[in-house]
Every structure is written in structure tokens, then in C-alpha cells.
Design a protein around this motif. Structure first.
Motif, PDB file in Angstrom:
ATOM      1  N   GLU A  45     -49.177 -14.039  25.721  1.00 26.41           N
ATOM      2  CA  GLU A  45     -48.409 -14.504  26.871  1.00 26.41           C
ATOM      3  C   GLU A  45     -49.294 -15.410  27.713  1.00 26.41           C
ATOM      4  OE1 GLU A  45     -46.784 -11.221  29.070  1.00 26.41           O
ATOM      5  OE2 GLU A  45     -46.146 -10.198  27.242  1.00 26.41           O
ATOM      6  N   ARG A  46     -48.636 -16.282  28.479  1.00 23.23           N
ATOM      7  CA  ARG A  46     -49.382 -17.166  29.364  1.00 23.23           C
ATOM      8  C   ARG A  46     -50.254 -16.336  30.313  1.00 23.23           C
ATOM      9  NH1 ARG A  46     -47.597 -21.591  29.429  1.00 23.23           N
ATOM     10  NH2 ARG A  46     -45.401 -21.120  29.744  1.00 23.23           N
ATOM     11  N   PHE A  47     -51.490 -16.757  30.452  1.00 24.23           N
ATOM     12  CA  PHE A  47     -52.507 -16.183  31.325  1.00 24.23           C
ATOM     13  C   PHE A  47     -53.170 -14.925  30.764  1.00 24.23           C
ATOM     14  CE2 PHE A  47     -49.777 -18.243  34.798  1.00 24.23           C
ATOM     15  CZ  PHE A  47     -50.402 -19.468  34.632  1.00 24.23           C
ATOM     16  N   ASP A  48     -52.823 -14.507  29.526  1.00 15.07           N
ATOM     17  CA  ASP A  48     -53.612 -13.447  28.879  1.00 15.07           C
ATOM     18  C   ASP A  48     -55.046 -13.927  28.735  1.00 15.07           C
ATOM     19  OD1 ASP A  48     -51.380 -11.839  28.471  1.00 15.07           O
ATOM     20  OD2 ASP A  48     -51.342 -12.092  26.285  1.00 15.07           O
ATOM     21  N   ILE A  49     -55.991 -13.015  28.844  1.00 10.54           N
ATOM     22  CA  ILE A  49     -57.390 -13.325  28.553  1.00 10.54           C
ATOM     23  C   ILE A  49     -57.629 -12.916  27.108  1.00 10.54           C
ATOM     24  CG2 ILE A  49     -59.804 -12.847  29.099  1.00 10.54           C
ATOM     25  CD1 ILE A  49     -58.914 -12.338  31.997  1.00 10.54           C
ATOM     26  N   VAL A  50     -58.058 -13.884  26.281  1.00  8.12           N
ATOM     27  CA  VAL A  50     -58.224 -13.623  24.852  1.00  8.12           C
ATOM     28  C   VAL A  50     -59.651 -13.875  24.406  1.00  8.12           C
ATOM     29  CG1 VAL A  50     -55.815 -14.116  24.263  1.00  8.12           C
ATOM     30  CG2 VAL A  50     -57.501 -15.966  24.187  1.00  8.12           C
ATOM     31  N   LYS A  65     -69.941 -17.384  16.859  1.00  3.76           N
ATOM     32  CA  LYS A  65     -69.720 -17.240  18.302  1.00  3.76           C
ATOM     33  C   LYS A  65     -68.255 -16.961  18.624  1.00  3.76           C
ATOM     34  CE  LYS A  65     -71.476 -17.993  22.498  1.00  3.76           C
ATOM     35  NZ  LYS A  65     -72.098 -16.903  23.149  1.00  3.76           N
ATOM     36  N   ASP A  66     -68.027 -15.935  19.461  1.00  8.62           N
ATOM     37  CA  ASP A  66     -66.705 -15.660  20.007  1.00  8.62           C
ATOM     38  C   ASP A  66     -66.688 -16.112  21.459  1.00  8.62           C
ATOM     39  OD1 ASP A  66     -65.916 -14.514  17.630  1.00  8.62           O
ATOM     40  OD2 ASP A  66     -66.128 -12.450  18.314  1.00  8.62           O
ATOM     41  N   PHE A  67     -65.553 -16.671  21.899  1.00  3.12           N
ATOM     42  CA  PHE A  67     -65.380 -17.113  23.274  1.00  3.12           C
ATOM     43  C   PHE A  67     -64.305 -16.267  23.943  1.00  3.12           C
ATOM     44  CE2 PHE A  67     -66.686 -21.899  22.981  1.00  3.12           C
ATOM     45  CZ  PHE A  67     -67.989 -21.531  22.729  1.00  3.12           C
ATOM     46  N   ILE A  68     -64.390 -16.178  25.262  1.00  2.00           N
ATOM     47  CA  ILE A  68     -63.372 -15.525  26.077  1.00  2.00           C
ATOM     48  C   ILE A  68     -62.777 -16.598  26.986  1.00  2.00           C
ATOM     49  CG2 ILE A  68     -62.907 -13.794  27.843  1.00  2.00           C
ATOM     50  CD1 ILE A  68     -65.297 -12.216  26.841  1.00  2.00           C
ATOM     51  N   LYS A  69     -61.465 -16.783  26.889  1.00  5.52           N
ATOM     52  CA  LYS A  69     -60.765 -17.784  27.706  1.00  5.52           C
ATOM     53  C   LYS A  69     -59.383 -17.249  28.066  1.00  5.52           C
ATOM     54  CE  LYS A  69     -64.140 -20.638  26.860  1.00  5.52           C
ATOM     55  NZ  LYS A  69     -65.207 -20.764  27.798  1.00  5.52           N
ATOM     56  N   ARG A  70     -58.662 -18.028  28.859  1.00  4.78           N
ATOM     57  CA  ARG A  70     -57.322 -17.651  29.298  1.00  4.78           C
ATOM     58  C   ARG A  70     -56.280 -18.521  28.585  1.00  4.78           C
ATOM     59  NH1 ARG A  70     -55.918 -14.722  33.769  1.00  4.78           N
ATOM     60  NH2 ARG A  70     -57.975 -14.959  34.709  1.00  4.78           N
ATOM     61  N   VAL A 118     -56.129 -22.819  25.399  1.00  5.08           N
ATOM     62  CA  VAL A 118     -56.902 -21.927  26.260  1.00  5.08           C
ATOM     63  C   VAL A 118     -57.826 -22.728  27.169  1.00  5.08           C
ATOM     64  CG1 VAL A 118     -56.823 -20.000  24.627  1.00  5.08           C
ATOM     65  CG2 VAL A 118     -58.741 -21.596  24.543  1.00  5.08           C
ATOM     66  N   LEU A 119     -58.041 -22.209  28.374  1.00 10.65           N
ATOM     67  CA  LEU A 119     -58.977 -22.802  29.326  1.00 10.65           C
ATOM     68  C   LEU A 119     -59.791 -21.689  29.963  1.00 10.65           C
ATOM     69  CD1 LEU A 119     -56.689 -25.340  31.266  1.00 10.65           C
ATOM     70  CD2 LEU A 119     -58.293 -25.867  29.430  1.00 10.65           C
ATOM     71  N   GLY A 120     -61.015 -22.009  30.350  1.00 13.97           N
ATOM     72  CA  GLY A 120     -61.809 -21.079  31.143  1.00 13.97           C
ATOM     73  C   GLY A 120     -61.374 -21.170  32.595  1.00 13.97           C
TER      74      GLY A 120
END
Length: 186
Positions: free
Chosen positions: A63-68, A76-81, A145-147
Motif C-alpha cells: 500500500e502507499r506509504f508502507d515502509i519496505v 545490499k538491502d534498502f529500506i524505503k517508503r 519507492v523514495l526515502g
């Protein structure tokens, strides 16, 4: 002697079952991750430790705005929204997010956060067509996704849209450090 061997066997069996269960849970359901860097400030801080829910997207779509959490590379794994969903057009203009031409409020993004960001300022304007892949809409099976710290984040503006196969799971629980323990998200 037989009783002692039986107790030993019971302990070994219990430990093997515990390790097997831990392996299954970590592989298929939940795994820890440590935030690396400032790209999600002020929501997430460098070195925050979180739990990744690997199961949610097996039964639900993002869903929009989930943090994934997603595989940005093999190492490397990234965390973004999640900002954009399949079939949508995304644009940023004058620090306003537009989805399919409609302005969308980002409840987690406030101007006050500029006071705590190492690189404050507005998000640079872009459209989906400007990003790698030159898409007119986000393809099926992909998200944009964006930070949260837009001026210091390697995200879809550099990487392009992210496929669902790259996504490890969603995260919303900070469990360490204790003074930051909380649920985060939308």
C-alpha cells in the motif's frame, strides 16, 4: 544408563526442533534488519533495529506509504517508503507529490523535519518519465519507492521502479534501541 541416554536424546531432539522452528520463522515469516544510513530520517535513524514481516506481501499487495525492505543489489538491502503503485503516474513538483495528476498529502513528511535532516530542503522536481526505465505509468508487479530524507536517499529516482520480486517484506516495528521502540509507518 538407559534413562540418561533417553534424557540426552530428548534434549538433542528439543534443540533440533527449536533450531528448525527458528530457521523456518526467520526464512519465511520474520527477520531482523538494521537501518544503515540517514535516507529514512526522521522516521528511521541510522542503526535502528527493526523486524521485517516477510509474509504480508504473500497475501496482500503493498500500500502507499508502507515502509519496505528490498534487495537493491545482491549484497545490499534498502529500506524505503512505497510512494507509487502499479498503473499510477508519479510526479513531484514544487515539493508536492502528484499521483495521476492529483496532489497527495504525505502525512509523515513535514516541513519541521527540515530542522533535523542533515540535508534539508525541498524534494527536487521529477516525473516518472525522468526515472530509469522512462515509464509513463508504473508497470504491474512494480512500485516506486523514495526515502523520507529525499535529499540524501538512493531510491527509485536512481534505481528505477522496484519489482515485487525484489521486495523482502514490510517493516513497522523498531525494537532497538529501547528509547526508540515504536511502531512506525503511515
Amino acid at each position: 544408563m538407559a534413562k540418561r541416554n533417553s534424557e540426552w536424546f530428548d534434549w538433542v531432539k528439543a534443540l533440533l526442533i527449536a533450531f528448525a522452528l527458528a530457521f523456518i520463522v526467520r526464512t519465511f515469516f520474520f527477520t531482523p534488519i538494521i537501518v544503515d544510513g540517514p535516507s529514512m530520517l526522521p522516521t528511521l535513524h541510522d542503526r535502528d533495529q527493526m523486524i521485517v514481516n516477510k509474509f504480508k506481501y504473500q497475501i496482500n499487495d503493498p500500500e502507499r506509504f508502507d515502509i519496505v525492505v528490498f534487495h537493491a543489489s545482491d549484497q545490499k538491502d534498502f529500506i524505503k517508503r512505497v510512494i507509487g503503485l502499479p498503473g499510477e503516474h508519479v510526479a513531484y513538483e514544487d515539493n508536492v507529490l502528484y499521483i495521476n495528476g492529483e496532489a497527495v498529502e504525505e502525512p509523515f513528511y513535514t516541513e519541521e523535519q527540515d530542522d533535523v535532516l542533515p540535508y534539508p530542503g525541498p524534494t527536487n522536481d521529477f516525473t516518472l518519465e525522468d526515472l530509469p526505465g522512462n515509464y509513463e505509468v508504473i508497470p504491474e508487479g512494480h512500485v516506486l519507492v523514495l526515502g523520507d530524507n529525499r535529499n540524501n536517499s538512493t531510491d527509485s529516482r536512481v534505481l528505477g521502479v522496484i519489482s515485487m520480486e525484489q521486495i523482502v517484506g514490510t517493516t513497522s516495528l523498531i525494537y532497538w534501541p529501547f528509547d526508540r521502540m515504536q511502531m512506525v509507518g503511515k
